[in-house]
Design a protein around this motif. Structure first.
Motif, PDB file in Angstrom:
ATOM      1  N   ALA A 114     -21.506  48.439   2.531  1.00  0.00           N
ATOM      2  CA  ALA A 114     -20.452  49.298   3.076  1.00  0.00           C
ATOM      3  C   ALA A 114     -20.559  49.425   4.594  1.00  0.00           C
ATOM      4  O   ALA A 114     -19.548  49.416   5.286  1.00  0.00           O
ATOM      5  CB  ALA A 114     -20.486  50.670   2.423  1.00  0.00           C
ATOM      6  N   ALA A 115     -21.771  49.538   5.106  1.00  0.00           N
ATOM      7  CA  ALA A 115     -21.955  49.652   6.561  1.00  0.00           C
ATOM      8  C   ALA A 115     -21.437  48.405   7.268  1.00  0.00           C
ATOM      9  O   ALA A 115     -20.803  48.496   8.332  1.00  0.00           O
ATOM     10  CB  ALA A 115     -23.421  49.890   6.901  1.00  0.00           C
ATOM     11  N   VAL A 116     -21.673  47.239   6.675  1.00  0.00           N
ATOM     12  CA  VAL A 116     -21.191  45.983   7.257  1.00  0.00           C
ATOM     13  C   VAL A 116     -19.667  45.946   7.214  1.00  0.00           C
ATOM     14  O   VAL A 116     -19.014  45.543   8.187  1.00  0.00           O
ATOM     15  CB  VAL A 116     -21.797  44.769   6.512  1.00  0.00           C
ATOM     16  N   VAL A 117     -19.083  46.375   6.101  1.00  0.00           N
ATOM     17  CA  VAL A 117     -17.627  46.406   5.965  1.00  0.00           C
ATOM     18  C   VAL A 117     -17.022  47.342   7.010  1.00  0.00           C
ATOM     19  O   VAL A 117     -16.064  46.979   7.699  1.00  0.00           O
ATOM     20  CB  VAL A 117     -17.214  46.841   4.539  1.00  0.00           C
ATOM     21  N   LEU A 118     -17.592  48.529   7.151  1.00  0.00           N
ATOM     22  CA  LEU A 118     -17.058  49.476   8.144  1.00  0.00           C
ATOM     23  C   LEU A 118     -17.195  48.932   9.556  1.00  0.00           C
ATOM     24  O   LEU A 118     -16.304  49.116  10.387  1.00  0.00           O
ATOM     25  CB  LEU A 118     -17.757  50.833   8.012  1.00  0.00           C
ATOM     26  N   GLU A 119     -18.287  48.268   9.828  1.00  0.00           N
ATOM     27  CA  GLU A 119     -18.480  47.664  11.158  1.00  0.00           C
ATOM     28  C   GLU A 119     -17.386  46.641  11.438  1.00  0.00           C
ATOM     29  O   GLU A 119     -16.866  46.563  12.546  1.00  0.00           O
ATOM     30  CB  GLU A 119     -19.868  47.025  11.250  1.00  0.00           C
ATOM     31  N   SER A 120     -17.010  45.872  10.417  1.00  0.00           N
ATOM     32  CA  SER A 120     -15.960  44.857  10.596  1.00  0.00           C
ATOM     33  C   SER A 120     -14.586  45.489  10.807  1.00  0.00           C
ATOM     34  O   SER A 120     -13.667  44.827  11.296  1.00  0.00           O
ATOM     35  CB  SER A 120     -15.922  43.910   9.392  1.00  0.00           C
ATOM     36  N   MET A 121     -14.424  46.747  10.438  1.00  0.00           N
ATOM     37  CA  MET A 121     -13.142  47.432  10.575  1.00  0.00           C
ATOM     38  C   MET A 121     -12.983  48.120  11.930  1.00  0.00           C
ATOM     39  O   MET A 121     -11.890  48.593  12.257  1.00  0.00           O
ATOM     40  CB  MET A 121     -13.001  48.475   9.449  1.00  0.00           C
ATOM     41  N   GLN A 122     -14.048  48.191  12.715  1.00  0.00           N
ATOM     42  CA  GLN A 122     -13.993  48.860  14.018  1.00  0.00           C
ATOM     43  C   GLN A 122     -12.956  48.185  14.918  1.00  0.00           C
ATOM     44  O   GLN A 122     -12.793  46.968  14.881  1.00  0.00           O
ATOM     45  CB  GLN A 122     -15.354  48.809  14.725  1.00  0.00           C
ATOM     46  N   SER A 123     -12.293  48.978  15.716  1.00  0.00           N
ATOM     47  CA  SER A 123     -11.325  48.433  16.672  1.00  0.00           C
ATOM     48  C   SER A 123     -11.213  49.396  17.845  1.00  0.00           C
ATOM     49  O   SER A 123     -11.869  50.437  17.875  1.00  0.00           O
ATOM     50  CB  SER A 123      -9.961  48.247  16.004  1.00  0.00           C
ATOM     51  N   ASP A 124     -10.346  49.052  18.781  1.00  0.00           N
ATOM     52  CA  ASP A 124     -10.086  49.960  19.902  1.00  0.00           C
ATOM     53  C   ASP A 124      -9.340  51.206  19.437  1.00  0.00           C
ATOM     54  O   ASP A 124      -9.305  52.212  20.144  1.00  0.00           O
ATOM     55  CB  ASP A 124      -9.252  49.251  20.976  1.00  0.00           C
ATOM     56  N   ILE A 125      -8.752  51.126  18.244  1.00  0.00           N
ATOM     57  CA  ILE A 125      -7.937  52.226  17.729  1.00  0.00           C
ATOM     58  C   ILE A 125      -8.700  53.085  16.728  1.00  0.00           C
ATOM     59  O   ILE A 125      -8.540  54.298  16.695  1.00  0.00           O
ATOM     60  CB  ILE A 125      -6.650  51.665  17.088  1.00  0.00           C
ATOM     61  N   GLU A 126      -9.550  52.459  15.895  1.00  0.00           N
ATOM     62  CA  GLU A 126     -10.280  53.180  14.853  1.00  0.00           C
ATOM     63  C   GLU A 126     -11.778  52.943  14.969  1.00  0.00           C
ATOM     64  O   GLU A 126     -12.220  51.820  15.150  1.00  0.00           O
ATOM     65  CB  GLU A 126      -9.838  52.709  13.456  1.00  0.00           C
ATOM     66  N   THR A 127     -12.526  54.049  14.849  1.00  0.00           N
ATOM     67  CA  THR A 127     -13.985  53.986  14.820  1.00  0.00           C
ATOM     68  C   THR A 127     -14.436  54.656  13.525  1.00  0.00           C
ATOM     69  O   THR A 127     -13.964  55.741  13.190  1.00  0.00           O
ATOM     70  CB  THR A 127     -14.585  54.742  16.028  1.00  0.00           C
ATOM     71  N   TYR A 128     -15.346  53.993  12.810  1.00  0.00           N
ATOM     72  CA  TYR A 128     -15.821  54.482  11.517  1.00  0.00           C
ATOM     73  C   TYR A 128     -17.308  54.786  11.585  1.00  0.00           C
ATOM     74  O   TYR A 128     -18.083  54.007  12.127  1.00  0.00           O
ATOM     75  CB  TYR A 128     -15.598  53.421  10.426  1.00  0.00           C
ATOM     76  N   ARG A 129     -17.692  55.918  10.979  1.00  0.00           N
ATOM     77  CA  ARG A 129     -19.109  56.278  10.837  1.00  0.00           C
ATOM     78  C   ARG A 129     -19.303  56.807   9.425  1.00  0.00           C
ATOM     79  O   ARG A 129     -18.533  57.645   8.951  1.00  0.00           O
ATOM     80  CB  ARG A 129     -19.523  57.368  11.830  1.00  0.00           C
ATOM     81  N   MET A 130     -20.341  56.330   8.767  1.00  0.00           N
ATOM     82  CA  MET A 130     -20.614  56.738   7.400  1.00  0.00           C
ATOM     83  C   MET A 130     -21.855  57.612   7.361  1.00  0.00           C
ATOM     84  O   MET A 130     -22.827  57.355   8.081  1.00  0.00           O
ATOM     85  CB  MET A 130     -20.825  55.496   6.528  1.00  0.00           C
ATOM     86  N   ASN A 131     -21.811  58.642   6.508  1.00  0.00           N
ATOM     87  CA  ASN A 131     -22.970  59.489   6.266  1.00  0.00           C
ATOM     88  C   ASN A 131     -22.926  59.899   4.802  1.00  0.00           C
ATOM     89  O   ASN A 131     -22.097  60.730   4.418  1.00  0.00           O
ATOM     90  CB  ASN A 131     -22.964  60.707   7.190  1.00  0.00           C
TER      91      ASN A 131
END
Length: 175
Positions: A114-131
């Motif tokens: 999941a962390a790898v998937v969220l990292e691939s979704m990062q952009s200038d518009i959206e930032t993802y952090r999982m906890n």
């Protein structure tokens, strides 16, 4: 008794209209105490003596039987919601018309990828952090990009999720 919030997925979207008084009545008939709802997006606050893990399938069955469609439920205690707020990775960001913080509540713990998937979704518009079982999304708005999509996040992670903005999570934490 523990105070919980049921974050119900896909209530009052896509033609699935459910009045909050109906949700309150269903929860009360199921034996939950001090039932309240907050806004029309499926946030039910209640007291129960069971664990969140036991409540999710019970509530999902209750809603499917009475509403005629499936309603995934992500349950958190008020104490867990306070921890979610305390762990906000964007504590200095004040949401406004140009910037929003969303919190996606996952029904299950995500796997290692999941962390790898969220990292691939990062952009200038959206930032993802999982906890744990939450994904925090910092989203720039009004930049010509489509708005944040819970469906997209679910599809990418392969997990059930329901998303609320920071202000809603703050409000239900004190109900």
């Amino acid at each position: 008794m523990t105070r919980y919030v049921a974050f119900l997925r896909a209530v009052n979207v896509g033609g699935r209209q459910v009045k909050m008084e109906i949700l309150r009545a269903l929860f009360e008939q199921a034996g939950f105490k001090n039932v309240k709802t907050y806004i029309q997006s499926g946030n039910v606050i209640f007291d129960a003596g069971s664990s969140a893990a036991a409540l999710e399938p019970k509530i999902e069955r209750l809603l499917a039987q009475n509403l005629g469609f499936e309603v995934p439920a992500c349950i958190r205690s008020v104490a867990e919601i306070q921890a979610v707020l305390d762990n906000n990775p964007y504590p200095r960001v004040v949401p406004d018309k140009d910037l929003q913080i969303y919190i996606a509540f996952l029904q299950t713990l995500p796997g290692e990828k999941a962390a790898v998937v969220l990292e691939s979704m990062q952009s200038d518009i959206e930032t993802y952090r999982m906890n744990g079982k939450e994904v925090y999304v910092l989203m720039k708005k009004n930049v010509g990009a489509p708005p944040f999509s819970n469906n997209y996040l679910e599809k990418k992670l392969g997990l059930v999720a329901t998303t609320r903005n920071l202000a809603t999570v703050q409000k239900v934490s004190v109900c």
